[in-house]
Structures are given as structure tokens and as C-alpha cells.
Design a protein around this motif. Structure first.
Motif, PDB file in Angstrom:
ATOM      1  N   LEU A  47       0.550  -1.053   0.041  1.00  0.00           N
ATOM      2  CA  LEU A  47      -0.060  -0.016  -0.004  1.00  0.00           C
ATOM      3  C   LEU A  47       0.859   1.161  -0.162  1.00  0.00           C
ATOM      4  CD1 LEU A  47      -3.033  -0.783   2.337  1.00  0.00           C
ATOM      5  CD2 LEU A  47      -2.603  -1.353  -0.072  1.00  0.00           C
ATOM      6  N   ASP A  65       3.440   1.768  -2.011  1.00  0.00           N
ATOM      7  CA  ASP A  65       4.009   2.030  -3.332  1.00  0.00           C
ATOM      8  C   ASP A  65       3.319   3.008  -4.173  1.00  0.00           C
ATOM      9  OD1 ASP A  65       5.258   1.767  -5.789  1.00  0.00           O
ATOM     10  OD2 ASP A  65       5.092  -0.566  -6.021  1.00  0.00           O
ATOM     11  N   ARG A  81      -2.722  -0.587  -5.908  1.00  0.00           N
ATOM     12  CA  ARG A  81      -2.098  -1.011  -4.725  1.00  0.00           C
ATOM     13  C   ARG A  81      -2.736  -2.071  -3.776  1.00  0.00           C
ATOM     14  NH1 ARG A  81      -1.346   4.707  -2.242  1.00  0.00           N
ATOM     15  NH2 ARG A  81      -1.575   5.598  -4.098  1.00  0.00           N
ATOM     16  N   ARG A  89      -2.163  -5.143  -5.544  1.00  0.00           N
ATOM     17  CA  ARG A  89      -1.039  -5.569  -5.191  1.00  0.00           C
ATOM     18  C   ARG A  89      -1.111  -6.369  -3.916  1.00  0.00           C
ATOM     19  NH1 ARG A  89       3.702  -7.702  -5.252  1.00  0.00           N
ATOM     20  NH2 ARG A  89       5.464  -6.598  -4.492  1.00  0.00           N
ATOM     21  N   CYS A 127      -6.257   3.786   1.959  1.00  0.00           N
ATOM     22  CA  CYS A 127      -5.902   3.684   0.531  1.00  0.00           C
ATOM     23  C   CYS A 127      -7.374   3.690  -0.376  1.00  0.00           C
ATOM     24  CB  CYS A 127      -5.386   2.218   0.439  1.00  0.00           C
ATOM     25  SG  CYS A 127      -4.666   2.157  -1.264  1.00  0.00           S
TER      26      CYS A 127
END
Length: 196
Positions: free
Chosen positions: A72, A74, A82, A85, A137
Motif C-alpha cells: 500500500l 508503493d 495498490r 498488489r 487507500c
């Protein structure tokens, strides 16, 4: 000269053992044997199996925090990317274990929260802390118009973590990534779908 502490070796052995046989299925004898430590070393460092399990859980969550930060944090990826990811990162780690181990937090939630109020409270605090970076996020993705704002970011973060835990339970039964892949596909085509 004092003997070196076996505390870390016992905690490492306990983490591996509790992943394999669970909280109730792991004995102090199993842990000390795996650590190559006398049973007295356990009682020198830990007053009870429950307190030991609490420290194992803390150690595991420290690892999970690192994975969350890696995925998160990145910022070269969009917030929505994210989130994906993180799930992909965890799927890779689960694949490396042959889909036999899931998440110790989820396992303890099922097994230990009914028999230990202390562990239940610790797990509740872990889930609350764990949810926060996902909610942030998701809120960022909503603010950027990447995903719909129909639901509160904290509610969506709860949905993501709870549903992912359920998918990991199925994964352990099926011994494949199928349940994880189904969750990711459905979640990112419905709840976290990209807005036009």
C-alpha cells in the motif's frame, strides 16, 4: 558467563508450530522440542501458553504490517492497483507454502477467540489497526474517482479483510488459489471496479 537466551528461538518455533497445528493443537513440549530448548526455558520466558501465543501473534502481525506497507505504500501505483498488489503479494506467499497455510490472525480468530478473552481482545485490536491503511487507500481511490464512493472506506476495508480471510479458509481446504482468484475477480469487478 550467562547462557544465551532461547526466547527468540522459542517464539520462532511457536510461530511455525501454531501455523501447522493451531493454538490448541500446539503444546509447550512441541514448541520447546522444535526450538531445541528445555521446557524450563519456556517457563522462564513466558508465564503461560496464552501469553506466549499473544507474543507469537504480535510477531506475526509485525510481519503482516511490513507486507501492508510494501504493497500500500508503493505510490508509483494507483490506490486501486495498490489494493490488488497486496492481494497478489499474499497470494504469492500462500502459493510458496503450497496453499496449506493461511493467516495466523484468521486462524486464531476461529480457534482461540472463543477460549481466551485476552486473545480475542488482541485480535480485535489487530483487525482495527490492520483496517486503517486499507481504509486510507480506499478513501484515496474514492477521492481520485477510481472506485465508487457508495460505501464508507472503513466498511469497505472491513469487507476486504473479512472476505479475504474467508477466501483463505477455502484455499486451505481446496489446496489451490481458486478461492483467492474468485475473490479477487469478483471484488475488483464489482465493489472495487474501475469507474468509467
Amino acid at each position: 558467563m550467562p547462557k544465551p537466551s532461547l526466547r527468540d528461538a522459542i517464539l520462532d518455533a511457536g510461530l511455525k508450530a501454531m501455523f501447522r497445528t493451531g493454538y490448541h493443537g500446539t503444546s509447550v513440549r512441541d514448541v520447546t522440542a522444535a526450538a531445541g530448548a528445555p521446557q524450563g526455558s519456556f517457563t522462564n520466558h513466558f508465564r503461560s501458553k496464552e501469553l506466549f501465543a499473544s507474543e507469537v501473534l504480535d510477531r506475526y502481525f509485525l510481519h503482516v504490517r511490513g507486507l501492508v506497507a510494501e504493497a500500500l505504500g508503493d505510490t508509483s501505483l494507483t490506490p486501486r492497483e495498490r489494493l490488488k498488489r497486496y492481494l497478489d503479494l499474499i497470494t504469492g506467499k500462500l502459493a510458496n507454502d503450497g496453499f496449506t497455510r493461511g493467516c495466523l490472525i484468521g486462524d486464531f480468530s476461529l480457534e482461540a477467540s472463543g477460549s481466551s478473552e485476552m486473545l480475542r481482545e488482541q485480535l480485535d485490536a489487530i483487525f482495527n489497526e490492520w483496517r486503517a491503511p486499507f481504509a486510507a487507500c480506499i478513501a484515496e481511490a474514492q477521492a481520485k474517482g477510481e472506485i465508487a464512493s457508495d460505501f464508507d472506506p472503513h466498511a469497505l476495508a472491513d469487507f476486504l479483510l473479512a472476505s479475504w480471510q474467508g477466501a483463505m479458509l477455502r484455499m486451505k481446504v481446496e489446496r489451490s488459489a481458486a478461492a483467492l482468484d474468485r475473490f479477487k475477480t469478483i471484488a475488483f469487478q464489482t465493489v472495487f471496479k474501475e469507474l468509467p
